[in-house]
Design an enzyme around this catalytic site. Structure first.
Site, PDB file in Angstrom:
ATOM      1  N   LYS A   1       0.873  -1.184   0.000  1.00 46.71           N
ATOM      2  CA  LYS A   1       0.000   0.000   0.000  1.00 46.71           C
ATOM      3  C   LYS A   1       0.905   1.227   0.000  1.00 46.71           C
ATOM      4  O   LYS A   1       2.022   1.185   0.524  1.00 46.71           O
ATOM      5  CB  LYS A   1      -0.867  -0.006   1.268  1.00 46.71           C
TER       6      LYS A   1
ATOM      7  N   GLY B   1     -21.090   6.022   6.126  1.00 48.66           N
ATOM      8  CA  GLY B   1     -20.231   6.486   5.032  1.00 48.66           C
ATOM      9  C   GLY B   1     -20.883   6.247   3.685  1.00 48.66           C
ATOM     10  O   GLY B   1     -21.155   5.110   3.305  1.00 48.66           O
TER      11      GLY B   1
ATOM     12  N   GLY C   1     -19.748   7.300   0.536  1.00 47.76           N
ATOM     13  CA  GLY C   1     -18.845   7.683  -0.545  1.00 47.76           C
ATOM     14  C   GLY C   1     -19.041   6.764  -1.739  1.00 47.76           C
ATOM     15  O   GLY C   1     -20.122   6.213  -1.960  1.00 47.76           O
TER      16      GLY C   1
ATOM     17  N   VAL D   1     -18.093   3.744  -2.377  1.00 44.55           N
ATOM     18  CA  VAL D   1     -18.534   2.377  -2.085  1.00 44.55           C
ATOM     19  C   VAL D   1     -19.886   2.382  -1.358  1.00 44.55           C
ATOM     20  O   VAL D   1     -20.811   1.656  -1.731  1.00 44.55           O
ATOM     21  CB  VAL D   1     -17.488   1.622  -1.238  1.00 44.55           C
TER      22      VAL D   1
END
Ligand code: NAI
Length: 353
Positions: free
Chosen positions: A90, A189, A191, A193
């Site tokens: 990452k 959340g 966003g 996704v």
């Protein structure tokens, strides 16, 4: 205070406690563009390390390093459980202070990726976009998640949402013995996704309760999916069949894990648990937690298949749907043990192969 004493005990330059050390951690600085980035390569045992690039306003460099290390270890587990021929890595970019040229920043990041000579392959993550990946592509071929005319590719978020949806549907049926029609799902959340997940859940007849710090996204979910909105501080404790954390990491931690009131937790956010002990608390409270690195693999499957040039929309959707079978296998492996620990042991078995 000297520099050394500022390091919390849980992080070293080489990795996290109780884990195999990272193979390689690259610190990249490019004063001209303002780039400060960390590329963390946890494992290449299964192939080159593959994982997205996060752009985030970290409070300090150590927080960025800790995030990179935790996220790259999670990618090793995720790629292994998804049977991908890739290891775990990452990257994080520390959000520059003040004005900056975004294209120049991601060009510089592309050169940093190139310097890893193929041991790390990047893609989008929180804070980075398909356009940013185009800028990376100008400097290196070790990048994915880019729309290509006539070919499969681009934003992996809808595939992540599809995989989480399949995991929720499977767990509803196997654990709660219910269908999603009429089930209550609390989504934290909204966003890329979270909103796409709401679409799948709404279509399946679920009743949605949503929260986001962005009020426009909340209004959109209320309008499109007849969702009920709650305050961001209340979503964790909202009674529901499923809580789907789709915001940022450590949504459940030692301070708030006892507030969770859903029967199951299945969501997209990486590193949802502050620590694995928070998963033990959920388990002791009879709440089924399906680890993020098992259920949110849809995005990496998408960018990996795009990178390998072996994909089309249909084949990737089918491969992502295999997450349902893995959820079933995890539940068979549990034997009364906490799922976060069982899934990690399962991933480590695969990392040794
Ligand atoms: P995003 O940045 O598009 O959405 C995150 C949303 O969470 C935003 O709407 C933001 O306003 C909201 N949010 C932030 N703090 C919040 C809080 N305290 N309470 C409620 N809402 C809050 O990110 P995206 O792409 O949707 O990813 C969501 C999570 O899933 C992240 O943790 C990401 O690492 C993870 N993930 C994403 C993948 C992808 O394909 N995009 C793949 C695998 C994991």
């Amino acid at each position: 205070m000297n520099a050394r004493s500022q390091f919390p005990v849980e992080t070293s330059l080489f990795g996290l406690p109780e884990d195999t050390p990272h193979e390689k951690v690259l610190l990249n600085a490019d004063p001209a563009s303002g780039l400060l980035s960390i590329i963390a390569i946890h494992s290449t045992a299964r192939g080159p390390a593959f994982g997205g690039c996060r752009l985030w306003p970290y409070s300090d460099e150590l927080s960025a390093l800790t995030d990179a290390l935790r996220l790259s270890q999670g990618m090793s587990f995720k790629n292994a459980l998804a049977d991908l021929p890739f290891g775990g890595g990452k990257a994080v970019i520390l959000h520059p202070k003040g004005e900056f040229d975004r294209t120049a920043l991601f060009n510089a990041f592309g050169r940093a990726v190139e310097s890893a000579r193929g041991s790390y392959i990047t893609a989008e993550d929180v804070g980075s976009t398909t356009n940013d990946m185009r800028a990376v592509q100008k400097q290196t071929a070790y990048v994915s998640g880019i729309p290509r005319t006539g070919l499969f590719g681009g934003d992996p978020s809808p595939k992540t949402a599809w995989g989480v949806f399949i995991a929720i549907e499977t767990a509803m049926s196997k654990h709660l013995r219910k269908s999603l029609n009429g089930a209550v799902v609390a989504v934290q959340g909204l966003g890329a996704v979270g909103m796409a997940l709401c679409g799948y859940l709404h279509e399946a007849g679920a009743k949605l309760i949503v929260a986001d710090i962005n009020v426009r996204r909340v209004a959109e979910a209320v309008h499109r999916f007849s969702a009920s909105a709650v305050d961001v501080d209340l979503i964790l404790s909202t009674p529901a069949d499923v809580l789907a954390p789709c915001a940022l990491g450590a949504a459940m931690n030692s301070v708030n894990v006892t507030f969770v009131s859903a029967a199951m937790v299945v969501g997209a956010a990486n590193n949802q648990l502050g620590t694995v002990e928070d998963g033990d608390v959920l388990h002791e409270r009879g709440i089924l937690y399906l680890p993020d690195f098992l259920v949110n693999a849809g995005g990496i499957i998408s960018v990996a298949r795009e990178y390998l040039g072996q994909a089309n929309e249909h084949s990737v959707m089918q491969e992502v749907a295999l997450i349902g079978g893995r959820v079933g296998e995890l539940m068979e492996r549990l034997q009364g043990q906490p799922p976060a620990r069982v899934a990690e042991a399962w991933a480590r078995e695969k990392l040794r192969c």
